[in-house]
Write an enzyme that holds these catalytic residues in place. Sequence first.
Site, short mmCIF file in Angstrom:
data_model
loop_
_atom_site.label_atom_id
_atom_site.label_comp_id
_atom_site.label_asym_id
_atom_site.label_seq_id
_atom_site.Cartn_x
_atom_site.Cartn_y
_atom_site.Cartn_z
N HIS A 37 0.84 -1.21 0.00
CA HIS A 37 0.00 0.00 0.00
C HIS A 37 0.88 1.26 0.00
CE1 HIS A 37 -2.95 -2.76 2.34
NE2 HIS A 37 -3.49 -2.56 1.15
N LYS A 61 -15.53 -7.36 3.61
CA LYS A 61 -14.88 -8.51 4.23
C LYS A 61 -14.73 -8.34 5.74
CE LYS A 61 -10.83 -6.95 1.66
NZ LYS A 61 -9.56 -7.22 1.11
N ARG A 110 -1.97 -6.33 -8.50
CA ARG A 110 -0.80 -7.14 -8.20
C ARG A 110 -0.65 -8.25 -9.22
NH1 ARG A 110 -3.10 -7.66 -2.27
NH2 ARG A 110 -4.92 -7.39 -3.58
N SER A 148 -2.77 -7.97 2.71
CA SER A 148 -3.04 -7.88 4.15
C SER A 148 -3.48 -9.24 4.67
CB SER A 148 -4.14 -6.85 4.41
OG SER A 148 -3.75 -5.60 3.93
P1 ADP Z 1 -9.71 -3.92 -0.62
O1 ADP Z 1 -10.45 -4.62 0.46
O2 ADP Z 1 -10.35 -2.70 -1.13
O3 ADP Z 1 -9.21 -4.82 -1.72
P2 ADP Z 1 -7.02 -3.68 0.43
O4 ADP Z 1 -6.67 -2.93 1.65
O5 ADP Z 1 -6.74 -5.12 0.39
O6 ADP Z 1 -8.49 -3.31 0.17
O7 ADP Z 1 -6.30 -3.00 -0.79
C1 ADP Z 1 -6.57 -1.70 -1.18
C2 ADP Z 1 -6.05 -1.51 -2.57
O8 ADP Z 1 -4.64 -1.68 -2.53
C3 ADP Z 1 -6.55 -2.54 -3.57
O9 ADP Z 1 -6.68 -1.91 -4.83
C4 ADP Z 1 -5.48 -3.57 -3.63
O10 ADP Z 1 -5.43 -4.20 -4.89
C5 ADP Z 1 -4.26 -2.69 -3.41
N1 ADP Z 1 -3.17 -3.45 -2.83
C6 ADP Z 1 -3.19 -4.23 -1.73
N2 ADP Z 1 -1.98 -4.79 -1.53
C7 ADP Z 1 -1.18 -4.34 -2.52
C8 ADP Z 1 0.16 -4.57 -2.90
N3 ADP Z 1 0.95 -5.42 -2.26
N4 ADP Z 1 0.63 -3.93 -3.97
C9 ADP Z 1 -0.17 -3.10 -4.68
N5 ADP Z 1 -1.44 -2.86 -4.40
C10 ADP Z 1 -1.95 -3.47 -3.35
#
Ligand code: ADP
Length: 180
Positions: A37, A61, A110, A148
Amino acid sequence: MQQAVWRDRAFFLSSEAVTMQKLAIYPGTFDPVTYGHIDLIKRAVQLFDRVIVSVANAPQKEVLFSSAERAEMLKAATKGIPRLSIECFDGLLVNYAKRKKAKAMLRGLRMISDFEYEFQMALTNRRLKPEIETIYMMPNEAYCYLSSKLIKEAASLGANLKDFVPRFVERQLKLKLRKA
Ligand code: ADP
């Protein structure tokens, strides 16, 4: 005469600059924030005048941390990054983005596995609010596999997370999992 034209143009540009400040929101769950992030946030502030990381109060989620805790961790992890703010939001994402007058919503891509869901979401959001663009960015390849969800699993098994999340996030994770 030429000078007057240039003066006019300069005035035009500066007043336009004020009204055309480009804001992007970066919405997500961030449960918890990872280096993936943070990598995206650093890229985003180079492209936009202002970026808001928008933490979903009630994501679809199940979450480990409350939205206030997730936002606090994000604030600490991004301290010193200019033109960035963190806030929580409720309700439909595109309505929130419209209220903020955002030009774009940023998401991370990703692996190919992200693609189908993100593609559907972007096209649905475009149908709801065509004026707000969804922009996808790829992280440094070192973070392409990082999520995450994976971090929470690894933390619950006692893994060292130093390459994936800031130290204080690792501590919060382990504390929270001990209580759970
Ligand atoms: P969500 O529940 O909206 O998917 P996340 O917190 O998992 O929320 O992720 C928020 C955004 O950041 C999403 O677009 C996700 O694809 C992106 N994201 C999460 N981890 C990574 C990563 N390692 N590299 C790039 N983008 C990421």
